[in-house]
Design a protein around this motif. Structure first.
Motif, PDB file in Angstrom:
ATOM      1  N   GLN A 209      -0.536   7.744  -2.681  1.00  0.00           N
ATOM      2  CA  GLN A 209      -1.088   6.399  -2.803  1.00  0.00           C
ATOM      3  C   GLN A 209      -0.724   5.554  -1.587  1.00  0.00           C
ATOM      4  O   GLN A 209      -1.590   4.839  -1.030  1.00  0.00           O
ATOM      5  CB  GLN A 209      -0.574   5.750  -4.084  1.00  0.00           C
ATOM      6  CG  GLN A 209      -1.064   6.416  -5.362  1.00  0.00           C
ATOM      7  CD  GLN A 209      -0.439   5.817  -6.602  1.00  0.00           C
ATOM      8  OE1 GLN A 209       0.514   5.028  -6.529  1.00  0.00           O
ATOM      9  NE2 GLN A 209      -0.961   6.190  -7.765  1.00  0.00           N
ATOM     10  N   ARG A 210       0.519   5.619  -1.177  1.00  0.00           N
ATOM     11  CA  ARG A 210       0.964   4.827  -0.028  1.00  0.00           C
ATOM     12  C   ARG A 210       0.242   5.248   1.253  1.00  0.00           C
ATOM     13  O   ARG A 210      -0.161   4.405   2.061  1.00  0.00           O
ATOM     14  CB  ARG A 210       2.459   4.979   0.161  1.00  0.00           C
ATOM     15  CG  ARG A 210       3.304   4.246  -0.863  1.00  0.00           C
ATOM     16  CD  ARG A 210       3.378   2.748  -0.534  1.00  0.00           C
ATOM     17  NE  ARG A 210       4.324   2.082  -1.388  1.00  0.00           N
ATOM     18  CZ  ARG A 210       5.617   1.940  -1.106  1.00  0.00           C
ATOM     19  NH1 ARG A 210       6.111   2.458   0.010  1.00  0.00           N
ATOM     20  NH2 ARG A 210       6.426   1.312  -1.943  1.00  0.00           N
ATOM     21  N   MET A 211       0.106   6.552   1.442  1.00  0.00           N
ATOM     22  CA  MET A 211      -0.569   7.047   2.630  1.00  0.00           C
ATOM     23  C   MET A 211      -2.040   6.636   2.640  1.00  0.00           C
ATOM     24  O   MET A 211      -2.604   6.299   3.698  1.00  0.00           O
ATOM     25  CB  MET A 211      -0.453   8.570   2.712  1.00  0.00           C
ATOM     26  CG  MET A 211       0.968   9.066   2.928  1.00  0.00           C
ATOM     27  SD  MET A 211       1.712   8.462   4.467  1.00  0.00           S
ATOM     28  CE  MET A 211       0.695   9.311   5.680  1.00  0.00           C
ATOM     29  N   ALA A 212      -2.667   6.641   1.461  1.00  0.00           N
ATOM     30  CA  ALA A 212      -4.062   6.207   1.374  1.00  0.00           C
ATOM     31  C   ALA A 212      -4.175   4.720   1.710  1.00  0.00           C
ATOM     32  O   ALA A 212      -5.094   4.294   2.435  1.00  0.00           O
ATOM     33  CB  ALA A 212      -4.612   6.487  -0.023  1.00  0.00           C
ATOM     34  N   GLN A 213      -3.276   3.926   1.166  1.00  0.00           N
ATOM     35  CA  GLN A 213      -3.291   2.492   1.459  1.00  0.00           C
ATOM     36  C   GLN A 213      -3.033   2.237   2.943  1.00  0.00           C
ATOM     37  O   GLN A 213      -3.654   1.364   3.557  1.00  0.00           O
ATOM     38  CB  GLN A 213      -2.240   1.781   0.614  1.00  0.00           C
ATOM     39  CG  GLN A 213      -2.529   1.792  -0.884  1.00  0.00           C
ATOM     40  CD  GLN A 213      -1.391   1.207  -1.691  1.00  0.00           C
ATOM     41  OE1 GLN A 213      -0.349   0.822  -1.139  1.00  0.00           O
ATOM     42  NE2 GLN A 213      -1.577   1.122  -3.009  1.00  0.00           N
ATOM     43  N   TYR A 214      -2.125   3.001   3.518  1.00  0.00           N
ATOM     44  CA  TYR A 214      -1.806   2.822   4.927  1.00  0.00           C
ATOM     45  C   TYR A 214      -2.996   3.201   5.806  1.00  0.00           C
ATOM     46  O   TYR A 214      -3.317   2.500   6.788  1.00  0.00           O
ATOM     47  CB  TYR A 214      -0.595   3.667   5.289  1.00  0.00           C
ATOM     48  CG  TYR A 214      -0.172   3.553   6.722  1.00  0.00           C
ATOM     49  CD1 TYR A 214       0.340   2.359   7.228  1.00  0.00           C
ATOM     50  CD2 TYR A 214      -0.282   4.650   7.579  1.00  0.00           C
ATOM     51  CE1 TYR A 214       0.732   2.260   8.552  1.00  0.00           C
ATOM     52  CE2 TYR A 214       0.108   4.550   8.903  1.00  0.00           C
ATOM     53  CZ  TYR A 214       0.617   3.355   9.377  1.00  0.00           C
ATOM     54  OH  TYR A 214       1.001   3.253  10.695  1.00  0.00           O
ATOM     55  N   ALA A 215      -3.665   4.285   5.458  1.00  0.00           N
ATOM     56  CA  ALA A 215      -4.847   4.695   6.227  1.00  0.00           C
ATOM     57  C   ALA A 215      -5.946   3.649   6.115  1.00  0.00           C
ATOM     58  O   ALA A 215      -6.640   3.328   7.104  1.00  0.00           O
ATOM     59  CB  ALA A 215      -5.335   6.048   5.727  1.00  0.00           C
ATOM     60  N   ALA A 216      -6.141   3.083   4.915  1.00  0.00           N
ATOM     61  CA  ALA A 216      -7.161   2.052   4.735  1.00  0.00           C
ATOM     62  C   ALA A 216      -6.829   0.803   5.534  1.00  0.00           C
ATOM     63  O   ALA A 216      -7.718   0.171   6.127  1.00  0.00           O
ATOM     64  CB  ALA A 216      -7.277   1.710   3.248  1.00  0.00           C
ATOM     65  N   SER A 217      -5.554   0.441   5.566  1.00  0.00           N
ATOM     66  CA  SER A 217      -5.168  -0.740   6.343  1.00  0.00           C
ATOM     67  C   SER A 217      -5.380  -0.516   7.838  1.00  0.00           C
ATOM     68  O   SER A 217      -5.785  -1.444   8.565  1.00  0.00           O
ATOM     69  CB  SER A 217      -3.708  -1.091   6.074  1.00  0.00           C
ATOM     70  OG  SER A 217      -2.848  -0.057   6.522  1.00  0.00           O
ATOM     71  N   LEU A 218      -5.168   0.703   8.311  1.00  0.00           N
ATOM     72  CA  LEU A 218      -5.415   1.008   9.719  1.00  0.00           C
ATOM     73  C   LEU A 218      -6.901   0.891  10.053  1.00  0.00           C
ATOM     74  O   LEU A 218      -7.276   0.371  11.113  1.00  0.00           O
ATOM     75  CB  LEU A 218      -4.911   2.417  10.047  1.00  0.00           C
ATOM     76  CG  LEU A 218      -3.394   2.607  10.084  1.00  0.00           C
ATOM     77  CD1 LEU A 218      -3.063   4.065  10.388  1.00  0.00           C
ATOM     78  CD2 LEU A 218      -2.751   1.696  11.115  1.00  0.00           C
ATOM     79  N   GLU A 219      -7.739   1.360   9.153  1.00  0.00           N
ATOM     80  CA  GLU A 219      -9.185   1.254   9.372  1.00  0.00           C
ATOM     81  C   GLU A 219      -9.617  -0.204   9.410  1.00  0.00           C
ATOM     82  O   GLU A 219     -10.454  -0.610  10.237  1.00  0.00           O
ATOM     83  CB  GLU A 219      -9.926   2.000   8.272  1.00  0.00           C
ATOM     84  CG  GLU A 219      -9.760   3.518   8.348  1.00  0.00           C
ATOM     85  CD  GLU A 219     -10.491   4.223   7.230  1.00  0.00           C
ATOM     86  OE1 GLU A 219     -11.107   3.520   6.391  1.00  0.00           O
ATOM     87  OE2 GLU A 219     -10.454   5.463   7.177  1.00  0.00           O
ATOM     88  N   ASN A 220      -9.071  -0.989   8.524  1.00  0.00           N
ATOM     89  CA  ASN A 220      -9.422  -2.410   8.519  1.00  0.00           C
ATOM     90  C   ASN A 220      -8.985  -3.095   9.808  1.00  0.00           C
ATOM     91  O   ASN A 220      -9.701  -3.932  10.377  1.00  0.00           O
ATOM     92  CB  ASN A 220      -8.796  -3.120   7.318  1.00  0.00           C
ATOM     93  CG  ASN A 220      -9.380  -2.638   6.003  1.00  0.00           C
ATOM     94  OD1 ASN A 220     -10.539  -2.202   5.961  1.00  0.00           O
ATOM     95  ND2 ASN A 220      -8.603  -2.736   4.938  1.00  0.00           N
ATOM     96  N   ASN A 221      -7.827  -2.742  10.278  1.00  0.00           N
ATOM     97  CA  ASN A 221      -7.339  -3.341  11.522  1.00  0.00           C
ATOM     98  C   ASN A 221      -8.209  -2.937  12.710  1.00  0.00           C
ATOM     99  O   ASN A 221      -8.485  -3.743  13.597  1.00  0.00           O
ATOM    100  CB  ASN A 221      -5.893  -2.921  11.778  1.00  0.00           C
ATOM    101  CG  ASN A 221      -4.931  -3.534  10.777  1.00  0.00           C
ATOM    102  OD1 ASN A 221      -5.227  -4.596  10.197  1.00  0.00           O
ATOM    103  ND2 ASN A 221      -3.798  -2.880  10.562  1.00  0.00           N
TER     104      ASN A 221
END
Length: 237
Positions: A212-224
């Motif tokens: 879950q954390r890795m998915a959230q982190y990947a999504a935040s990177l895409e948003n950035n």
């Protein structure tokens, strides 16, 4: 034979001494009785000192087959119980070490998840090397548990067979003692297994949290990355 010869020499000496004493002068009747008492006392003392006295002893009767079988059954239960206690101790130690290794791995993974986005690539690589090494240690401890668990099962079967043999042969006390040791070993191993089961459960929860954390982190990177793209490149021609 030497003791008998020695005693015979003493007897001849006493008899010759008595003859000399009696032949030299005829004492009164009372004195003659006194000399005889002294003479007999000396003979008895010399006989004992010369090894002529017979020492009574009790002849040991041969043991019956039943008693020999019971003794052998008791020895079998003792040895199998010792084998079981040693394997139980080894298995419990292996399970405990496995649980410790798992908890250490959980702590490392949680620390890494908490530091996502805060580490440099070199630091992140170092953390992953430590995690990989700890995972290898967990696998090694798990193999130790499997090895000692197999030996422990063999010891359990051996102890159960010895207890049954002792009961059949009539050694009830040895049988009861062996079965008590079996129950104690089972209780101790089951208590240790609870530690490993709890560690496995927490490790599984940590893996879910990691995904879950890795998915959230990947999504935040895409948003950035989308925010950093200039608006001119997003316009349609």
């Amino acid at each position: 034979m030497a003791a008998l010869r020695k005693g015979a020499v003493y007897l001849r000496f006493v008899r010759s001494s008595g003859s000399v004493l009696l032949s030299s002068r005829k004492p009164a009747v009372s004195k003659l009785g006194k000399w005889r008492n002294i003479l007999y006392t000396g003979v008895a003392s010399l006989a004992v000192g010369g090894g002529l006295c017979a020492v009574p002893f009790k002849q040991v009767e041969p043991l019956s087959h039943d008693s020999l079988i019971k003794r052998a059954a008791s020895l079998a239960t003792d040895s199998s119980s010792t084998f079981l206690s040693q394997t139980s101790l080894a298995l419990i130690d292996a399970i405990t070490e496995y649980a410790k290794a798992v908890h250490t791995l959980i702590a490392l993974q949680k620390r890494y998840l908490d530091s996502l986005g805060k580490l440099t690539p070199a630091e992140e690589d170092s953390v992953w090397q430590v995690i990989i090494g700890q995972r290898a240690k967990v696998n090694d401890r798990q193999e130790d548990c499997k090895h000692f668990e197999s030996t422990w099962f063999s010891a359990m079967k051996l102890c159960e067979a010895a207890a049954e043999a002792a009961y059949t042969s009539g050694a009830e006390h040895a049988s009861v003692t062996a079965r008590t040791n079996i129950q104690l070993a089972q209780a101790q191993v089951e208590e240790a297994r609870k530690l490993s089961l709890d560690a496995d459960k927490k490790l599984a929860e940590t893996k879910v949290m990691e995904v879950q954390r890795m998915a959230q982190y990947a999504a935040s990177l895409e948003n950035n990355e989308e925010e950093e793209v200039p608006e001119a490149y997003l316009r349609e021609d």
